[in-house]
Design a protein around this motif. Structure first.
Motif, PDB file in Angstrom:
ATOM      1  N   LYS A 141       0.854  -1.181   0.000  1.00  0.00           N
ATOM      2  CA  LYS A 141       0.000   0.000   0.000  1.00  0.00           C
ATOM      3  C   LYS A 141       0.902   1.247   0.000  1.00  0.00           C
ATOM      4  O   LYS A 141       1.969   1.209   0.605  1.00  0.00           O
ATOM      5  N   ASP A 143      -0.272   1.195  -3.149  1.00  0.00           N
ATOM      6  CA  ASP A 143      -0.628   0.488  -4.375  1.00  0.00           C
ATOM      7  C   ASP A 143      -1.819  -0.433  -4.082  1.00  0.00           C
ATOM      8  O   ASP A 143      -1.834  -1.107  -3.050  1.00  0.00           O
ATOM      9  N   PRO A 144      -2.811  -0.506  -4.953  1.00  0.00           N
ATOM     10  CA  PRO A 144      -4.005  -1.315  -4.673  1.00  0.00           C
ATOM     11  C   PRO A 144      -3.852  -2.803  -4.955  1.00  0.00           C
ATOM     12  O   PRO A 144      -4.786  -3.575  -4.712  1.00  0.00           O
ATOM     13  N   THR A 145      -2.682  -3.244  -5.434  1.00  0.00           N
ATOM     14  CA  THR A 145      -2.509  -4.631  -5.862  1.00  0.00           C
ATOM     15  C   THR A 145      -2.900  -5.637  -4.788  1.00  0.00           C
ATOM     16  O   THR A 145      -3.542  -6.660  -5.071  1.00  0.00           O
ATOM     17  N   PHE A 147      -5.059  -5.505  -2.313  1.00  0.00           N
ATOM     18  CA  PHE A 147      -6.509  -5.632  -2.147  1.00  0.00           C
ATOM     19  C   PHE A 147      -7.147  -6.285  -3.371  1.00  0.00           C
ATOM     20  O   PHE A 147      -8.055  -7.114  -3.241  1.00  0.00           O
ATOM     21  N   THR A 170      -5.823   4.916   0.979  1.00  0.00           N
ATOM     22  CA  THR A 170      -5.542   5.275  -0.413  1.00  0.00           C
ATOM     23  C   THR A 170      -5.567   4.041  -1.308  1.00  0.00           C
ATOM     24  O   THR A 170      -6.123   4.067  -2.414  1.00  0.00           O
ATOM     25  N   ALA A 171      -4.979   2.940  -0.833  1.00  0.00           N
ATOM     26  CA  ALA A 171      -4.975   1.707  -1.615  1.00  0.00           C
ATOM     27  C   ALA A 171      -6.390   1.198  -1.838  1.00  0.00           C
ATOM     28  O   ALA A 171      -6.745   0.748  -2.943  1.00  0.00           O
ATOM     29  N   ALA A 172      -7.215   1.259  -0.801  1.00  0.00           N
ATOM     30  CA  ALA A 172      -8.594   0.789  -0.930  1.00  0.00           C
ATOM     31  C   ALA A 172      -9.378   1.637  -1.933  1.00  0.00           C
ATOM     32  O   ALA A 172     -10.116   1.106  -2.780  1.00  0.00           O
ATOM     33  N   ARG A 174      -8.153   3.410  -4.370  1.00  0.00           N
ATOM     34  CA  ARG A 174      -7.623   3.129  -5.709  1.00  0.00           C
ATOM     35  C   ARG A 174      -8.133   1.799  -6.246  1.00  0.00           C
ATOM     36  O   ARG A 174      -8.254   1.621  -7.467  1.00  0.00           O
ATOM     37  N   ALA A 175      -8.447   0.865  -5.342  1.00  0.00           N
ATOM     38  CA  ALA A 175      -9.007  -0.421  -5.753  1.00  0.00           C
ATOM     39  C   ALA A 175     -10.518  -0.338  -5.953  1.00  0.00           C
ATOM     40  O   ALA A 175     -11.154  -1.345  -6.278  1.00  0.00           O
ATOM     41  N   ASN A 176     -11.089   0.855  -5.757  1.00  0.00           N
ATOM     42  CA  ASN A 176     -12.530   1.079  -5.892  1.00  0.00           C
ATOM     43  C   ASN A 176     -13.315   0.252  -4.890  1.00  0.00           C
ATOM     44  O   ASN A 176     -14.357  -0.324  -5.213  1.00  0.00           O
ATOM     45  N   CYS A 179     -14.117   1.620   2.151  1.00  0.00           N
ATOM     46  CA  CYS A 179     -13.101   1.564   3.191  1.00  0.00           C
ATOM     47  C   CYS A 179     -13.644   2.148   4.491  1.00  0.00           C
ATOM     48  O   CYS A 179     -14.146   3.275   4.518  1.00  0.00           O
TER      49      CYS A 179
END
Length: 211
Positions: A141, A143-145, A147, A170-172, A174-176, A179
């Motif tokens: 994180k 980065d959304p990878t 999740f 932020t990662a969540a 970005r993963a849509n 959160c």
């Protein structure tokens, strides 16, 4: 209805961050960088260890090449002395089990650290096969990878993330993913600004999830 709950580990499942910050303060002091526990929390919470190392060096710490290994060993030794669950977590996991809602953990921390913190609280067996780590995925994180990988593995179409850090929120986002931002001290403006739905006690989560 959500079909997967993705928990962060440190600060969400286990109350390990104050202990880790104490270790960090002492470690940095030995390497020429004087920070308070509050400053460490503000600057480093939610960061991957390579990021922590780079930032500390930029701030003036003279860290050895094997610093991450050194710090991990010191942190593990401190956490083995005892780290409590976040209040309400055990009850929340029991409820999720009863409702048939799967859950997993996604952390910038390593599996070895989670074995220590979750293991002493009886949660290792519940999470060991549903554990996503920046150490193993090679990317953390914000980065959304992490999740997205978890959602794919569970074939989840409506996951929800429970986080306590800016990088995790932020990662969540970005993963849509929805959160929920856990802020036990009530100071949730930053996480709210990033898109999290802020709450202060785990007892609030069932209502937020509609269960």
């Amino acid at each position: 209805m959500h079909d997967l709950v993705i928990f962060d580990c440190d600060g969400v499942l286990v109350d390990s961050e104050p202990l880790s910050n104490q270790v960090m303060v002492a470690n940095f002091a030995r390497h020429g960088l004087s920070l308070t526990a509050e400053e460490c929390h503000r600057v480093f919470t939610g960061r991957t260890m390579p990021e922590v190392q780079d930032i500390a060096r930029d701030l003036g710490a003279d860290l050895p090449e094997n610093w991450i290994m050194e710090f991990d060993a010191e942190t593990d030794a401190r956490l083995r002395q005892g780290v409590p669950l976040v209040p309400g977590v055990a009850e929340l996991l029991t409820l999720l089990d009863a409702r048939g809602i799967p859950f997993c953990v996604a952390s910038n921390g390593g599996p070895d650290k989670m074995r220590v913190t979750l293991g002493q609280n009886g949660l290792w067996d519940r999470f060991k096969d549903v554990m996503f780590s920046a150490y193993t995925l090679g990317v953390g994180k914000p980065d959304p990878t992490m999740f997205l990988t978890a959602a794919r593995q569970f074939e989840a179409t409506a996951p929800v993330v429970i986080e306590d850090s800016a990088s995790g929120v932020t990662a969540a986002i970005r993963a849509n993913m929805r959160c929920l931002g856990y802020v036990p001290d009530g100071k949730g403006e930053l996480l709210a600004d990033l898109g999290a739905e802020v709450f202060t006690e785990m007892a609030e989560v069932p209502a937020l999830l509609g269960i």
